[in-house]
Scaffold this motif. Structure first.
Motif, PDB file in Angstrom:
ATOM      1  N   LEU A   1       5.260 -18.688 -10.498  1.00  0.00           N
ATOM      2  CA  LEU A   1       5.794 -17.357 -10.742  1.00  0.00           C
ATOM      3  C   LEU A   1       4.703 -16.300 -10.653  1.00  0.00           C
ATOM      4  N   ASP A   2       3.437 -16.635 -11.131  1.00  0.00           N
ATOM      5  CA  ASP A   2       2.343 -15.671 -11.036  1.00  0.00           C
ATOM      6  C   ASP A   2       2.032 -15.329  -9.594  1.00  0.00           C
ATOM      7  N   VAL A   3       2.010 -16.370  -8.727  1.00  0.00           N
ATOM      8  CA  VAL A   3       1.737 -16.142  -7.300  1.00  0.00           C
ATOM      9  C   VAL A   3       2.799 -15.250  -6.702  1.00  0.00           C
ATOM     10  N   LYS A   4       4.034 -15.529  -7.034  1.00  0.00           N
ATOM     11  CA  LYS A   4       5.135 -14.741  -6.479  1.00  0.00           C
ATOM     12  C   LYS A   4       5.026 -13.290  -6.917  1.00  0.00           C
ATOM     13  N   MET A   5       4.694 -13.056  -8.153  1.00  0.00           N
ATOM     14  CA  MET A   5       4.571 -11.686  -8.649  1.00  0.00           C
ATOM     15  C   MET A   5       3.391 -10.973  -7.977  1.00  0.00           C
ATOM     16  N   ALA A   6       2.280 -11.728  -7.758  1.00  0.00           N
ATOM     17  CA  ALA A   6       1.138 -11.123  -7.084  1.00  0.00           C
ATOM     18  C   ALA A   6       1.495 -10.705  -5.668  1.00  0.00           C
ATOM     19  N   GLU A   7       2.269 -11.575  -4.970  1.00  0.00           N
ATOM     20  CA  GLU A   7       2.707 -11.237  -3.626  1.00  0.00           C
ATOM     21  C   GLU A   7       3.592 -10.010  -3.635  1.00  0.00           C
ATOM     22  N   LEU A   8       4.494  -9.969  -4.508  1.00  0.00           N
ATOM     23  CA  LEU A   8       5.388  -8.829  -4.582  1.00  0.00           C
ATOM     24  C   LEU A   8       4.625  -7.564  -4.943  1.00  0.00           C
ATOM     25  N   THR A   9       3.621  -7.675  -5.810  1.00  0.00           N
ATOM     26  CA  THR A   9       2.837  -6.495  -6.185  1.00  0.00           C
ATOM     27  C   THR A   9       2.063  -5.956  -4.972  1.00  0.00           C
ATOM     28  N   THR A  10       1.384  -6.838  -4.242  1.00  0.00           N
ATOM     29  CA  THR A  10       0.656  -6.416  -3.039  1.00  0.00           C
ATOM     30  C   THR A  10       1.613  -5.863  -1.996  1.00  0.00           C
ATOM     31  N   LEU A  11       2.723  -6.534  -1.804  1.00  0.00           N
ATOM     32  CA  LEU A  11       3.702  -6.093  -0.821  1.00  0.00           C
ATOM     33  C   LEU A  11       4.253  -4.726  -1.188  1.00  0.00           C
ATOM     34  N   GLU A  12       4.610  -4.565  -2.471  1.00  0.00           N
ATOM     35  CA  GLU A  12       5.150  -3.278  -2.899  1.00  0.00           C
ATOM     36  C   GLU A  12       4.104  -2.171  -2.758  1.00  0.00           C
ATOM     37  N   SER A  13       2.833  -2.489  -3.069  1.00  0.00           N
ATOM     38  CA  SER A  13       1.787  -1.481  -2.949  1.00  0.00           C
ATOM     39  C   SER A  13       1.631  -1.023  -1.505  1.00  0.00           C
ATOM     40  N   LEU A  14       1.674  -1.965  -0.571  1.00  0.00           N
ATOM     41  CA  LEU A  14       1.565  -1.605   0.841  1.00  0.00           C
ATOM     42  C   LEU A  14       2.754  -0.772   1.289  1.00  0.00           C
ATOM     43  N   LEU A  15       3.947  -1.122   0.800  1.00  0.00           N
ATOM     44  CA  LEU A  15       5.126  -0.338   1.159  1.00  0.00           C
ATOM     45  C   LEU A  15       5.039   1.067   0.593  1.00  0.00           C
ATOM     46  N   GLU A  16       4.527   1.193  -0.638  1.00  0.00           N
ATOM     47  CA  GLU A  16       4.376   2.517  -1.239  1.00  0.00           C
ATOM     48  C   GLU A  16       3.382   3.380  -0.453  1.00  0.00           C
ATOM     49  N   MET A  17       2.381   2.734   0.152  1.00  0.00           N
ATOM     50  CA  MET A  17       1.381   3.485   0.917  1.00  0.00           C
ATOM     51  C   MET A  17       1.893   3.912   2.285  1.00  0.00           C
ATOM     52  N   GLY A  18       3.084   3.470   2.666  1.00  0.00           N
ATOM     53  CA  GLY A  18       3.668   3.911   3.925  1.00  0.00           C
ATOM     54  C   GLY A  18       3.631   2.887   5.036  1.00  0.00           C
ATOM     55  N   PHE A  19       3.098   1.682   4.797  1.00  0.00           N
ATOM     56  CA  PHE A  19       3.095   0.638   5.828  1.00  0.00           C
ATOM     57  C   PHE A  19       4.508   0.093   6.006  1.00  0.00           C
ATOM     58  N   GLY A  20       4.824  -0.256   7.240  1.00  0.00           N
ATOM     59  CA  GLY A  20       6.117  -0.870   7.492  1.00  0.00           C
ATOM     60  C   GLY A  20       6.226  -2.241   6.843  1.00  0.00           C
ATOM     61  N   ARG A  21       7.465  -2.666   6.598  1.00  0.00           N
ATOM     62  CA  ARG A  21       7.657  -3.948   5.916  1.00  0.00           C
ATOM     63  C   ARG A  21       7.125  -5.100   6.753  1.00  0.00           C
ATOM     64  N   ASN A  22       7.332  -5.070   8.052  1.00  0.00           N
ATOM     65  CA  ASN A  22       6.849  -6.168   8.887  1.00  0.00           C
ATOM     66  C   ASN A  22       5.331  -6.276   8.816  1.00  0.00           C
ATOM     67  N   ARG A  23       4.660  -5.132   8.893  1.00  0.00           N
ATOM     68  CA  ARG A  23       3.195  -5.156   8.804  1.00  0.00           C
ATOM     69  C   ARG A  23       2.737  -5.627   7.427  1.00  0.00           C
ATOM     70  N   ALA A  24       3.387  -5.111   6.391  1.00  0.00           N
ATOM     71  CA  ALA A  24       2.990  -5.484   5.035  1.00  0.00           C
ATOM     72  C   ALA A  24       3.175  -6.975   4.788  1.00  0.00           C
ATOM     73  N   GLU A  25       4.299  -7.528   5.216  1.00  0.00           N
ATOM     74  CA  GLU A  25       4.545  -8.962   5.000  1.00  0.00           C
ATOM     75  C   GLU A  25       3.529  -9.812   5.761  1.00  0.00           C
ATOM     76  N   LYS A  26       3.196  -9.389   6.995  1.00  0.00           N
ATOM     77  CA  LYS A  26       2.204 -10.156   7.764  1.00  0.00           C
ATOM     78  C   LYS A  26       0.830 -10.093   7.103  1.00  0.00           C
ATOM     79  N   ALA A  27       0.457  -8.913   6.566  1.00  0.00           N
ATOM     80  CA  ALA A  27      -0.846  -8.780   5.916  1.00  0.00           C
ATOM     81  C   ALA A  27      -0.933  -9.678   4.692  1.00  0.00           C
ATOM     82  N   VAL A  28       0.133  -9.707   3.864  1.00  0.00           N
ATOM     83  CA  VAL A  28       0.124 -10.552   2.659  1.00  0.00           C
ATOM     84  C   VAL A  28       0.056 -12.019   3.034  1.00  0.00           C
ATOM     85  N   ALA A  29       0.827 -12.407   4.043  1.00  0.00           N
ATOM     86  CA  ALA A  29       0.868 -13.822   4.405  1.00  0.00           C
ATOM     87  C   ALA A  29      -0.437 -14.282   5.051  1.00  0.00           C
ATOM     88  N   ASN A  30      -1.022 -13.460   5.929  1.00  0.00           N
ATOM     89  CA  ASN A  30      -2.219 -13.885   6.660  1.00  0.00           C
ATOM     90  C   ASN A  30      -3.496 -13.810   5.837  1.00  0.00           C
TER      91      ASN A  30
END
Length: 312
Positions: free
Chosen positions: A1-30
């Motif tokens: 659950l901690d890992v999942k929350m960390a991913e969501l936090t990073t993903l949400e932060s990137l989305l808030e900064m204006g990055f597209g979802r596809n780019r944000a998801e690829k950045a978190v995964a890679n």
């Protein structure tokens, strides 16, 4: 659950900064979800990838948050089988899990976090621009070094050609000197032979006086070549260049016309690589490549001549 929350936090932060979802998801995964800084670094390095905006397709069994969801759904018993157990576990999670009571970030906190991340992004972009500027300066230095090396090579080739031409002229001068000496020796021998032939054995003074007359016509034929050789041993050539200026120099009569062309190339402002033609204005005659191998004397350019440079 901690890992999942960390991913969501990073993903949400990137989305808030204006990055597209596809780019944000690829950045978190890679980046293996190692934090927002690593994700932003990855985005800056891959922003020009042709498929950067295509939907992220995770490997089988490695979906963002999907593994935890599958485990939770697989481990969750159905309400029909053990309903009491489900309720007890739910009560236990609400009471003991510290993250369950964690308050979500307020809008003000989100704005502050996004502001810090944007500042971090600007710093990283400035560092990247500075690095690219330094690389460009280094490339420019490399180009200048290569240009200087090329200029040195061209200068060396030109010096070698001039040295070769000077050696060739010295050799031709020596050969011409030897040839003149041979002619002088032959003339001296001819004079001795004529002196022996016509000098004695005459029956009378009349015969003696009449006999020497034949050598006089033969004398010019025997002694004619030396003065002619001395008179036409050199040729003074004046060359009119493309810009209207003229250059003058002296060549040996036996030098080929190609020597004049080389001299023009070395002493005129003709652009490098531009071909040109030599012609005689009067009588007008355009010299060909075959003429370049002929001596100046054979081409009628001795003892002096005027040549004109024209574009080919």
């Amino acid at each position: 659950l901690d890992v999942k929350m960390a991913e969501l936090t990073t993903l949400e932060s990137l989305l808030e900064m204006g990055f597209g979802r596809n780019r944000a998801e690829k950045a978190v995964a890679n980046t293996g979800n190692q934090g927002i800084e690593q994700a932003m670094d990855w985005l800056m390095e891959h922003e020009n990838d042709p498929d950067i905006d295509e939907p992220y397709v995770p490997p089988a069994g490695n979906v963002l948050g999907g593994e935890a969801d599958n485990q939770s759904s697989a481990e969750q018993p159905t309400a029909g089988e053990t309903g009491d157990t489900v309720i007890a576990e739910g009560d236990d999670m609400d009471g003991d899990n510290p993250e369950g009571s964690k308050q979500p970030m307020t809008e003000e906190e989100k704005r502050e976090q996004v502001k810090r991340l944007e500042e971090l992004m600007r710093m990283k972009q400035a560092e990247r621009r500075e690095r690219e500027r330094a690389e460009e300066v280094e490339r420019e230095k490399q180009r200048r070094r290569q240009g200087q090396e090329l200029q040195q090579i061209r200068q060396k080739i030109q010096d070698d050609e001039m040295k070769k031409l000077a050696d060739q002229r010295r050799k031709e001068k020596m050969e011409d000197k030897l040839a003149r000496q041979r002619v002088k020796d032959k003339i001296a021998r001819d004079r001795e032979e004529r002196a022996q032939k016509f000098g004695g054995g005459a029956p009378s003074s009349t015969a003696t006086s009449s006999q020497p007359t034949p050598p006089s016509p033969s004398s010019p034929s025997g002694q004619g070549p030396p003065p002619t050789k001395r008179e036409y041993d050199e040729s003074r050539i004046q060359v009119r260049l493309l810009d209207g200026s003229t250059i003058n120099t002296v060549f040996k009569a036996q030098e080929p016309l190609a020597a004049v062309r080389v001299y023009v190339q070395m002493n005129s402002s003709t652009p490098e690589g531009q071909d040109f033609t030599l012609l005689s204005p009067y009588p007008r005659h355009v010299y060909t490549e075959m003429d370049m191998e002929k001596p100046l004397k054979e081409l009628g350019l001795v003892p002096s001549a005027v040549l004109v440079v024209t574009k080919k």
